[in-house]
Scaffold this motif. Structure first.
Motif, PDB file in Angstrom:
ATOM      1  N   ALA A 145       0.830  -1.202   0.000  1.00 49.66           N
ATOM      2  CA  ALA A 145       0.000   0.000   0.000  1.00 49.66           C
ATOM      3  C   ALA A 145       0.871   1.261   0.000  1.00 49.66           C
ATOM      4  N   LEU A 146       1.926   1.252   0.815  1.00 46.29           N
ATOM      5  CA  LEU A 146       2.808   2.416   0.894  1.00 46.29           C
ATOM      6  C   LEU A 146       3.567   2.644  -0.411  1.00 46.29           C
ATOM      7  N   ALA A 147       3.797   1.561  -1.151  1.00 45.89           N
ATOM      8  CA  ALA A 147       4.499   1.673  -2.433  1.00 45.89           C
ATOM      9  C   ALA A 147       3.544   1.926  -3.596  1.00 45.89           C
ATOM     10  N   GLY A 148       2.250   2.108  -3.273  1.00 42.98           N
ATOM     11  CA  GLY A 148       1.266   2.346  -4.326  1.00 42.98           C
ATOM     12  C   GLY A 148       0.927   1.108  -5.126  1.00 42.98           C
ATOM     13  N   LYS A 149       1.144  -0.066  -4.522  1.00 45.40           N
ATOM     14  CA  LYS A 149       0.924  -1.324  -5.245  1.00 45.40           C
ATOM     15  C   LYS A 149      -0.162  -2.176  -4.577  1.00 45.40           C
ATOM     16  N   GLN A 150      -1.139  -1.496  -3.999  1.00 48.56           N
ATOM     17  CA  GLN A 150      -2.189  -2.223  -3.299  1.00 48.56           C
ATOM     18  C   GLN A 150      -2.967  -3.145  -4.231  1.00 48.56           C
ATOM     19  N   ARG A 151      -3.300  -2.647  -5.422  1.00 53.77           N
ATOM     20  CA  ARG A 151      -4.080  -3.475  -6.357  1.00 53.77           C
ATOM     21  C   ARG A 151      -3.273  -4.692  -6.808  1.00 53.77           C
ATOM     22  N   LEU A 152      -1.963  -4.495  -6.992  1.00 61.70           N
ATOM     23  CA  LEU A 152      -1.106  -5.622  -7.362  1.00 61.70           C
ATOM     24  C   LEU A 152      -1.100  -6.665  -6.245  1.00 61.70           C
ATOM     25  N   PHE A 153      -0.980  -6.185  -4.997  1.00 59.29           N
ATOM     26  CA  PHE A 153      -0.992  -7.105  -3.860  1.00 59.29           C
ATOM     27  C   PHE A 153      -2.313  -7.875  -3.803  1.00 59.29           C
ATOM     28  N   GLU A 154      -3.408  -7.168  -3.959  1.00 60.24           N
ATOM     29  CA  GLU A 154      -4.714  -7.813  -3.880  1.00 60.24           C
ATOM     30  C   GLU A 154      -4.897  -8.840  -4.988  1.00 60.24           C
ATOM     31  N   ALA A 155      -4.399  -8.503  -6.177  1.00 64.76           N
ATOM     32  CA  ALA A 155      -4.495  -9.451  -7.297  1.00 64.76           C
ATOM     33  C   ALA A 155      -3.614 -10.675  -7.049  1.00 64.76           C
ATOM     34  N   ALA A 156      -2.413 -10.439  -6.510  1.00 67.94           N
ATOM     35  CA  ALA A 156      -1.505 -11.547  -6.214  1.00 67.94           C
ATOM     36  C   ALA A 156      -2.080 -12.438  -5.115  1.00 67.94           C
ATOM     37  N   ALA A 157      -2.672 -11.816  -4.089  1.00 70.04           N
ATOM     38  CA  ALA A 157      -3.275 -12.582  -3.001  1.00 70.04           C
ATOM     39  C   ALA A 157      -4.444 -13.417  -3.521  1.00 70.04           C
ATOM     40  N   PHE A 198      -3.587 -18.672   1.178  1.00 69.59           N
ATOM     41  CA  PHE A 198      -2.730 -17.592   0.676  1.00 69.59           C
ATOM     42  C   PHE A 198      -1.265 -17.999   0.710  1.00 69.59           C
ATOM     43  N   PHE A 199      -0.788 -18.502   1.845  1.00 71.94           N
ATOM     44  CA  PHE A 199       0.638 -18.815   1.949  1.00 71.94           C
ATOM     45  C   PHE A 199       1.013 -20.035   1.107  1.00 71.94           C
ATOM     46  N   ARG A 200       0.136 -21.016   1.016  1.00 68.12           N
ATOM     47  CA  ARG A 200       0.453 -22.154   0.144  1.00 68.12           C
ATOM     48  C   ARG A 200       0.518 -21.691  -1.305  1.00 68.12           C
ATOM     49  N   GLY A 201      -0.422 -20.858  -1.703  1.00 66.64           N
ATOM     50  CA  GLY A 201      -0.404 -20.351  -3.065  1.00 66.64           C
ATOM     51  C   GLY A 201       0.814 -19.497  -3.368  1.00 66.64           C
ATOM     52  N   ALA A 202       1.367 -18.870  -2.317  1.00 72.60           N
ATOM     53  CA  ALA A 202       2.554 -18.035  -2.491  1.00 72.60           C
ATOM     54  C   ALA A 202       3.849 -18.831  -2.358  1.00 72.60           C
ATOM     55  N   GLY A 203       3.745 -20.134  -2.207  1.00 68.45           N
ATOM     56  CA  GLY A 203       4.943 -20.976  -2.203  1.00 68.45           C
ATOM     57  C   GLY A 203       5.417 -21.411  -0.836  1.00 68.45           C
ATOM     58  N   ILE A 204       4.584 -21.212   0.200  1.00 71.49           N
ATOM     59  CA  ILE A 204       4.926 -21.669   1.551  1.00 71.49           C
ATOM     60  C   ILE A 204       3.799 -22.572   2.042  1.00 71.49           C
TER      61      ILE A 204
END
Length: 609
Positions: A298-310, A375-381
């Protein structure tokens, strides 16, 4: 299915005990780094030979002090390397370890020393030693019993670890061996006191067989975690908790290099330097990592990217889960492509938060949100959730890398049978089930039925033997209208919202169900930042209409899980944090429901007029 079992994979000679696992590792490779210790210059490996020498030196000091085999010795300290040395020294001396949480009150310390019969106690430092001495000086319960207090350091004056080791120089190796071999698998290794969410803590008699058989079988049961070259893990859970001690013995049996860190805050800082390959954590750690990643985005202006990745991670994991359950074909082509894109752009940064080498995480001690697990399994953990109690030497079921169903706590571990009674109570029989409650015949009579331990938890088994926990028998609410409500699933769903720290569903004997909610400060900060509104303090946010609307949305989502009669009709946002220090969480971060209901009775009464 009403019953599921997994056969025993490894048997042991009944004359052995936990100390033989250390000797086995020493014979295999005396220079292998069994532990790693944090210091000012970073992490220093402790070879098996060095650890064994420290253990035997202290054990001789304990023997010189007059211990008899089977005698209890207390330990009051936070998670640290010295705890492990002292634990094994007590076992080598033929003693029985009695853990006491470092956060225990004077009254709790007095009760455990009295009930266990301990005549020696190891205290973390001078402040803890002074606390114990104050208890001894003021206690009428302990009478004239003389209890020696030893500080767990090597600096400063006696009595401490250095003076204890020096006192044992005259004890022969043959005398040490006589003490070390006095216990067999059937003998008690530790008196582990329950956290006492209600009433006085009860001492659970955990045997050498419980620790050793669980360790040997878990290593074979989870080879992807424990039988890999250079496996490493960090322990931050309190070693007074049986889960931490059981996992520590598992790691010793596997030869996994283990480091200690004293708190959740230090854990998040130490992950980068230690770089574990697997990690035992509680759900709160996943929540903090997720909130931190969302905040940075969010601070980097990438909230939508984070939400899409999640969203892609969760969808990908759910597709894998559907395939495992036989209700889907796994991730489709477009989903795999989306997932692969984020696996290049985003997920590696998240994995770096865990040190960059983490292959698996194991979640225990309290329920894990299915959303977080996906979320974490999908992210590789991959997150492997398990289940157990003090009375089962921790793990009695677990998901494995090859057999995982998110939302369940897995299948029985080797040598264990899980049965679900007619009323839904989970019953356990197996290698981890304790000997009984210390000097408490009445509790023992209630605890077992047909050779099975009655857990007090409610659950169900699916056709593949996977166990799902649905709540605690004693937590089930009965409304004034006679409706039974299990609060657990509702609370877990509400806690998935980033604003929520804890949720407690109430309504026993009341006309409808309601909830007490408190806010997560980090989640609140991220929520405000994402909405480009001034960051609020939790006290201010409790009355903010937009915050209340968001919490209502979380409650609406939770209500979809139940019938209208079981749904939450009202809620209060508390300006309070639930912590170990406030008395609302156990040291293993479980919620003390009775304490919350007691301390916030006025808020509950206002809900119902």
């Amino acid at each position: 299915m009403r019953e599921a079992s997994t056969g025993l994979l490894v048997e042991l000679d009944p004359d052995l005990n936990v100390t033989d696992l250390l000797l086995e590792q020493h014979a295999k490779d005396p220079v292998h780094a069994l532990y790693s210790r944090k210091g000012p210059g970073g992490w220093t490996d402790i070879p098996t030979q060095q650890f064994l020498e420290q253990v035997t030196a202290l054990a001789k000091g304990v023997i010189a002090g007059g211990i008899t085999p089977g005698e209890t010795v207390a330990v009051m300290a936070g998670t640290r390397y010295e705890w492990t040395v002292v634990d094994f020294a007590i076992w080598f001396a033929g003693g029985v370890t009695v853990p006491i949480y470092e956060t225990s009150s004077a009254g709790q310390v007095e009760w455990i020393l009295h009930d266990s019969g301990a005549r020696r106690i190891f205290a973390q430092d001078r402040s803890k030693a002074d606390l114990v001495q104050g208890v001894l000086d003021a206690s009428s319960l302990l009478g004239d019993r003389l209890i020696a207090v030893v500080r767990m350091d090597y600096d400063g004056g006696a009595p401490n670890l250095a003076s204890l080791a020096a006192a044992g120089t005259g004890v022969t190796d043959s005398e040490l061996e006589r003490h070390r071999t006095a216990a067999g698998l059937a003998d008690v290794a530790s008196l582990v006191y329950t956290s006492g969410t209600t009433g006085q803590p009860k001492g659970c008699e955990i045997t050498h067989g419980n620790f050793a058989l669980v360790a040997k079988n878990i290593v074979v049961f989870l080879p992807e975690l424990l039988m890999q070259p250079r496996s490493r893990t960090l322990m931050f859970l309190p070693l007074a908790h049986v889960l931490a001690r059981a996992v520590q013995v598992v790691c010793l049996s596997a030869g996994t290099t283990l480091g200690h860190t004293s708190s959740a805050k230090e854990l998040l800082e130490d992950l980068g330097s230690f770089k574990p390959t697997f990690l035992l954590v509680v759900p709160r750690i996943f929540e903090k990592v997720y909130a931190g990643a969302a905040q940075k985005a969010a601070l980097a202006g990438k909230q939508r990217l984070f939400e899409a990745a999640a969203a892609a991670a969760i969808e990908y994991s759910k597709a894998l889960d559907a395939a495992a359950r036989g209700s889907g074909a796994g991730p489709g082509l477009l989903l795999r492509a989306r997932h692969a894109l984020f696996d290049r752009l985003f997920y590696p940064k998240l994995r770096q938060a865990f040190g960059g080498q983490l292959n698996y995480a194991v979640s225990g001690a309290s329920p894990l949100s299915s959303n977080d697990a996906h979320f974490f399994r999908g992210a590789g953990i991959p997150v492997l959730e398990g289940y157990g109690l003090t009375e089962t030497t921790a793990p009695c079921t677990a998901n494995t890398p090859t057999r995982t169903k998110v939302g369940t706590v897995g299948i029985p571990v080797p040598g264990t049978t899980i049965r679900v009674a007619d009323d839904g109570e989970i019953l356990v029989k197996g290698i981890g089930v304790f000997k009984g409650y210390h000097a408490n015949a009445a509790a023992n009579a209630e605890a077992f039925v047909e050779g099975f331990f009655r857990t007090g938890d409610l659950g169900s088994l699916d056709g593949d033997g996977f166990l799902t926990i649905t709540g605690r028998k004693k937590d089930v609410l009965v409304t004034a209208g006679g409706k039974n409500v299990a609060p657990g699933p509702l609370e877990e769903k509400i806690r998935e919202h980033q604003l929520v720290g804890q949720a407690v569903v109430v309504g026993d004997g009341r006309p409808f169900v309601s909830a007490l909610v408190n806010l997560d400060p980090e989640g609140l900060q991220h929520w405000c930042t994402a909405r480009k509104v001034p960051v609020m303090a939790p006290a201010e946010a409790t009355t903010d209409e937009s915050v209340r609307a968001a919490i209502q949305g979380a409650i609406n989502e939770a209500n979809l899980l139940v019938s209208k009669a079981e749904s939450i009709r009202s809620f209060v946002i508390l300006d309070a944090d639930f912590t170990v220090e406030s008395g609302h969480l156990t040291p293993s971060l479980k919620l003390k429901r009775a304490a919350v209901v007691r301390d916030f009775e006025e808020h509950i009464n206002r809900i119902y007029g």
